[in-house]
Design an enzyme around this catalytic site. Structure first.
Site, PDB file in Angstrom:
ATOM      1  N   TYR A 180     -13.254  -4.512  11.287  1.00  0.00           N
ATOM      2  CA  TYR A 180     -12.028  -3.706  11.146  1.00  0.00           C
ATOM      3  C   TYR A 180     -11.217  -3.760  12.449  1.00  0.00           C
ATOM      4  CZ  TYR A 180      -8.776   0.165  10.488  1.00  0.00           C
ATOM      5  OH  TYR A 180      -7.623   0.918  10.399  1.00  0.00           O
ATOM      6  N   GLY A 205       0.818  -1.218   0.000  1.00  0.00           N
ATOM      7  CA  GLY A 205       0.000   0.000   0.000  1.00  0.00           C
ATOM      8  C   GLY A 205       0.848   1.262   0.000  1.00  0.00           C
TER       9      GLY A 205
HETATM   10  N1  LIG Z   1      -5.074   6.940   8.674  1.00  0.00           N
HETATM   11  C1  LIG Z   1      -5.266   6.601   9.931  1.00  0.00           C
HETATM   12  O1  LIG Z   1      -5.672   7.421  10.768  1.00  0.00           O
HETATM   13  C2  LIG Z   1      -5.009   5.214  10.385  1.00  0.00           C
HETATM   14  C3  LIG Z   1      -5.235   4.910  11.731  1.00  0.00           C
HETATM   15  C4  LIG Z   1      -4.956   3.633  12.188  1.00  0.00           C
HETATM   16  C5  LIG Z   1      -4.434   2.692  11.328  1.00  0.00           C
HETATM   17  N2  LIG Z   1      -4.240   3.006  10.008  1.00  0.00           N
HETATM   18  C6  LIG Z   1      -3.702   1.967   9.143  1.00  0.00           C
HETATM   19  O2  LIG Z   1      -2.681   2.508   8.330  1.00  0.00           O
HETATM   20  C7  LIG Z   1      -2.552   1.727   7.155  1.00  0.00           C
HETATM   21  C8  LIG Z   1      -2.391   2.640   5.947  1.00  0.00           C
HETATM   22  O3  LIG Z   1      -3.603   3.340   5.732  1.00  0.00           O
HETATM   23  P1  LIG Z   1      -3.668   4.873   5.292  1.00  0.00           P
HETATM   24  O4  LIG Z   1      -4.275   5.604   6.410  1.00  0.00           O
HETATM   25  O5  LIG Z   1      -2.384   5.300   4.722  1.00  0.00           O
HETATM   26  O6  LIG Z   1      -4.813   4.773   4.172  1.00  0.00           O
HETATM   27  P2  LIG Z   1      -4.786   4.911   2.586  1.00  0.00           P
HETATM   28  O7  LIG Z   1      -4.176   6.193   2.176  1.00  0.00           O
HETATM   29  O8  LIG Z   1      -6.199   4.612   2.184  1.00  0.00           O
HETATM   30  O9  LIG Z   1      -3.833   3.740   2.113  1.00  0.00           O
HETATM   31  C9  LIG Z   1      -4.265   2.407   2.094  1.00  0.00           C
HETATM   32  C10 LIG Z   1      -3.396   1.653   1.124  1.00  0.00           C
HETATM   33  O10 LIG Z   1      -3.778   0.264   1.170  1.00  0.00           O
HETATM   34  C11 LIG Z   1      -3.872  -0.195  -0.174  1.00  0.00           C
HETATM   35  N3  LIG Z   1      -4.736  -1.350  -0.314  1.00  0.00           N
HETATM   36  C12 LIG Z   1      -6.037  -1.472   0.011  1.00  0.00           C
HETATM   37  N4  LIG Z   1      -6.473  -2.687  -0.316  1.00  0.00           N
HETATM   38  C13 LIG Z   1      -5.430  -3.365  -0.865  1.00  0.00           C
HETATM   39  C14 LIG Z   1      -5.253  -4.653  -1.423  1.00  0.00           C
HETATM   40  N5  LIG Z   1      -6.270  -5.527  -1.505  1.00  0.00           N
HETATM   41  N6  LIG Z   1      -4.040  -5.005  -1.881  1.00  0.00           N
HETATM   42  C15 LIG Z   1      -3.004  -4.135  -1.827  1.00  0.00           C
HETATM   43  N7  LIG Z   1      -3.110  -2.884  -1.330  1.00  0.00           N
HETATM   44  C16 LIG Z   1      -4.315  -2.514  -0.863  1.00  0.00           C
HETATM   45  C17 LIG Z   1      -4.430   1.005  -0.931  1.00  0.00           C
HETATM   46  O11 LIG Z   1      -4.248   0.818  -2.323  1.00  0.00           O
HETATM   47  P3  LIG Z   1      -5.234   1.512  -3.417  1.00  0.00           P
HETATM   48  O12 LIG Z   1      -4.795   2.938  -3.525  1.00  0.00           O
HETATM   49  O13 LIG Z   1      -5.016   0.715  -4.655  1.00  0.00           O
HETATM   50  O14 LIG Z   1      -6.628   1.388  -2.873  1.00  0.00           O
HETATM   51  C18 LIG Z   1      -3.581   2.110  -0.348  1.00  0.00           C
HETATM   52  O15 LIG Z   1      -2.328   2.143  -0.970  1.00  0.00           O
HETATM   53  C19 LIG Z   1      -3.772   0.799   7.120  1.00  0.00           C
HETATM   54  O16 LIG Z   1      -3.394  -0.485   7.506  1.00  0.00           O
HETATM   55  C20 LIG Z   1      -4.702   1.400   8.163  1.00  0.00           C
HETATM   56  O17 LIG Z   1      -5.524   0.426   8.768  1.00  0.00           O
HETATM   57  C21 LIG Z   1      -4.501   4.248   9.515  1.00  0.00           C
END
Ligand SMILES: NC(=O)c1ccc[n+]([C@@H]2O[C@H](COP(=O)([O-])OP(=O)(O)OC[C@H]3O[C@@H](n4cnc5c(N)ncnc54)[C@H](OP(=O)(O)O)[C@@H]3O)[C@@H](O)[C@H]2O)c1
Length: 306
Positions: A174, A20
């Site tokens: 989740y 990701g």
């Molecule tokens: N943002 C927060 O506040 C927060 C808080 C707690 C935990 N997290 C965790 O942080 C991590 C990163 O999230 P983020 O906040 O940076 O969100 P994000 O910007 O939505 O990034 C999510 C990434 O995961 C990829 N992804 C989703 N489904 C996938 C699949 N089937 N195979 C491969 N890649 C996939 C997406 O790819 P596409 O672009 O192709 O969809 C994107 O690159 C996640 O694990 C999330 O649970 C985030």
């Protein structure tokens, strides 16, 4: 002790795989590692988006993109094979990609989409890349969440509860996926420790950060018209994606021991500098971790070759 990213060493000659990495926290971690001279591999489900992101990496490090859809175990196997064909070792695998919420959907293998993406796909990738991680004395970083505090996986969790949960409650699932990330890191740490393996495992959580995660949840629920508002609001109110990547970077620092849990501690752990935290009670029970591990191996039909 307060940690700052300037404490992270130069990373020349080291190879990092980040799932990701085309967006949000994964992209910010990739940018930082690239600036320290690392070779960064963006493991993404959409190669076009991956290439676009790759062009935004600052260098001087090198980078490449590998196609890997975590929600499809055949794609995970294919991505891992492509990686093994190009690289003999991997210094760290950052299991960062994630989805949050959305409707009940089953993957190609018949598993619930969030658990398949956030936990099972990553576990399969860790197992498949094991020889490369072992060769480097590498590190696995699992990106969990404060949502893990509300996870309900237990030592009695069944296969159905894990991958075919009914009735379906997307937020509960989740929370369970993020609990699974934490439990997986803890169990991996225990197993590598007792096997005398050189591989280490650390979990991190990014607080609450202004990425696409919340807007994507709205889109997945059919409310795409609200997504731009959510994107703007989260960017204004929450800490930045770059700040959200700091726990991942600290998790990669050699001064962070295997088994650690890194994340912001301030404001209910929503924001702040990355600190070494107590593992949440939901993530620290070895019996729950062992049950998750057993189910994971059963569902993947493979075992960790430690
Ligand atoms: N943002 C927060 O506040 C927060 C808080 C707690 C935990 N997290 C965790 O942080 C991590 C990163 O999230 P983020 O906040 O940076 O969100 P994000 O910007 O939505 O990034 C999510 C990434 O995961 C990829 N992804 C989703 N489904 C996938 C699949 N089937 N195979 C491969 N890649 C996939 C997406 O790819 P596409 O672009 O192709 O969809 C994107 O690159 C996640 O694990 C999330 O649970 C985030």
């Amino acid at each position: 002790m307060t940690w700052h990213s300037r404490q992270l060493a130069q990373q020349n000659g080291r190879t990092f795989v980040i799932t990701g990495a085309n967006s949000g926290i994964g992209l910010e971690a990739a940018r930082d590692l690239s600036s320290r001279g690392a070779h960064v591999i963006l493991a993404v489900r959409d190669v076009g988006k991956g290439e676009q992101a790759r062009r935004r990496l600052p260098g001087p490090g090198t980078s490449s993109v590998v196609e890997l859809d975590l929600a499809d175990l055949d794609s995970v196997a294919g991505g891992a094979k492509a990686l093994a064909a190009e690289h003999s070792s991997v210094s760290a695998l950052v299991c960062n990609a994630g989805v949050m919420g959305g409707p009940f959907l089953l993957t190609a293998q018949g598993f619930e989409r969030q658990m398949a993406t956030n936990h099972l796909g990553h576990a399969a990738l860790v197992f498949a890349l094991w020889p490369l991680l072992h060769a480097a004395g590498g590190r696995v970083v699992m990106v969990s969440s404060i949502a893990a505090r509300g996870g309900q996986l237990s030592a009695r969790t069944t296969r159905e509860q894990l991958v075919e949960p009914a009735p379906y409650n997307a937020q509960r699932v989740y929370r369970n996926t993020k609990q699974a990330n934490l439990l997986f890191a803890q169990e991996l740490h225990r197993r590598t420790g007792s096997a005398g393996s050189p591989v280490s495992a650390v979990a991190a959580h990014p607080g609450v950060s202004g990425t696409s995660l919340f807007a994507r949840t709205l889109t997945d629920n059919g409310w795409s018209r609200l997504a731009p508002v959510a994107t703007l609001a989260t960017k204004v109110v929450l800490q930045s994606a770059a700040a959200g990547a700091m726990p991942t970077l600290r998790a990669l620092d050699h001064s962070t021991p295997s088994g650690a849990f890194v994340g912001p501690a301030r404001f209910g752990q929503f924001r702040g500098r990355p600190e070494l935290l107590e593992v949440y009670p939901t993530g620290s029970d070895p019996a729950v971790a062992a049950r998750l591990w057993e189910l994971t191996e059963e569902l993947l039909g493979t075992a960790l070759p430690v």
